[in-house]
Enzyme design. Sequence first.
Site, PDB file in Angstrom:
ATOM      1  CG  HIS A  22      -1.956  -0.961   1.375  1.00 58.13           C
ATOM      2  ND1 HIS A  22      -2.186  -1.686   2.519  1.00 58.13           N
ATOM      3  CD2 HIS A  22      -2.902  -1.358   0.490  1.00 58.13           C
ATOM      4  CE1 HIS A  22      -3.219  -2.488   2.339  1.00 58.13           C
ATOM      5  NE2 HIS A  22      -3.665  -2.316   1.112  1.00 58.13           N
ATOM      6  CE  LYS A  54     -10.802  -7.935   2.398  1.00 61.18           C
ATOM      7  NZ  LYS A  54      -9.799  -6.955   1.962  1.00 61.18           N
ATOM      8  CB  SER A  64      -4.289  -6.465   4.912  1.00 58.61           C
ATOM      9  OG  SER A  64      -3.957  -5.211   4.385  1.00 58.61           O
TER      10      SER A  64
HETATM   11  O1  PNS Z   1      -9.001  -3.139   0.820  1.00 60.85           O
HETATM   12  P1  PNS Z   1     -10.310  -3.702   0.333  1.00 60.85           P
HETATM   13  O2  PNS Z   1     -10.971  -4.524   1.422  1.00 60.85           O
HETATM   14  O3  PNS Z   1     -10.178  -4.465  -0.954  1.00 60.85           O
HETATM   15  O4  PNS Z   1     -11.238  -2.427   0.020  1.00 60.85           O
HETATM   16  C1  PNS Z   1     -12.557  -2.574  -0.467  1.00 60.85           C
HETATM   17  C2  PNS Z   1     -13.341  -1.270  -0.221  1.00 60.85           C
HETATM   18  C3  PNS Z   1     -13.374  -0.945   1.267  1.00 60.85           C
HETATM   19  C4  PNS Z   1     -12.664  -0.136  -0.973  1.00 60.85           C
HETATM   20  C5  PNS Z   1     -14.777  -1.490  -0.772  1.00 60.85           C
HETATM   21  O5  PNS Z   1     -15.368  -2.559  -0.094  1.00 60.85           O
HETATM   22  C6  PNS Z   1     -15.641  -0.233  -0.650  1.00 60.85           C
HETATM   23  O6  PNS Z   1     -15.551   0.650  -1.485  1.00 60.85           O
HETATM   24  N1  PNS Z   1     -16.476  -0.174   0.428  1.00 60.85           N
HETATM   25  C7  PNS Z   1     -17.358   0.960   0.709  1.00 60.85           C
HETATM   26  C8  PNS Z   1     -18.787   0.691   0.228  1.00 60.85           C
HETATM   27  C9  PNS Z   1     -18.852   0.906  -1.275  1.00 60.85           C
HETATM   28  O7  PNS Z   1     -18.795   2.023  -1.762  1.00 60.85           O
HETATM   29  N2  PNS Z   1     -18.942  -0.216  -2.039  1.00 60.85           N
HETATM   30  C10 PNS Z   1     -18.884  -0.205  -3.493  1.00 60.85           C
HETATM   31  C11 PNS Z   1     -20.222  -0.161  -4.166  1.00 60.85           C
HETATM   32  S1  PNS Z   1     -21.415  -1.325  -3.617  1.00 60.85           S
END
Ligand code: PNS
Length: 158
Positions: free
Chosen positions: A17, A41, A128
């Site tokens: 990251h 998660k 992670s």
């Molecule tokens: O590091 P990750 O777990 O791959 O990140 C995923 C994340 C947190 C960026 C994604 O789950 C997200 O954008 N969550 C917020 C809710 C959202 O906007 N979801 C996308 C459209 S349903």
Amino acid sequence: MNKVVYPGSFDPITIGHLDIIKRASEIFDSVTILILKNFDKRGFFSYEQRVELIKLATKDLKNVEVKTSTDLLVEYMDRNHINNILKGLRNANDFQYEYEMALVNKALNPNIDTVFLLSDPKYMMVSSTRVRELLTYEGNLENFVPDSIIDRMIEMKR
Ligand code: PNS
């Protein structure tokens, strides 16, 4: 001003990251690291702990900030007038997942673009998930997280 948001769980931030953040900070005028909820998660570190670790890891980067949100990513971006999403790609699995996510976000707000940076090959095995596992088994974290956060991270889990 050319702004980008780098969203993720960051549970915790890894050396991969940080590499993406450093490279983005040279491309964009401002980089907002945004900790969001991943629906699939469960959390390992609290949001406060994740923010603290990211701040520690990025303290020398002047145009980088850390935020958290419980909203949809596109809502946060709309509120803060940011149109670019940054994602790092390690492999084809990442691409498959991120491509779908980029299409969902584009469908929610057509003004938004997702920009991808390819991971440095030396960080391709870093995630992670592996960091959480290493931490649980008290394994060596040196090639997985920035040196600046190792001691604090171990302390948090004691
Ligand atoms: O590091 P990750 O777990 O791959 O990140 C995923 C994340 C947190 C960026 C994604 O789950 C997200 O954008 N969550 C917020 C809710 C959202 O906007 N979801 C996308 C459209 S349903």
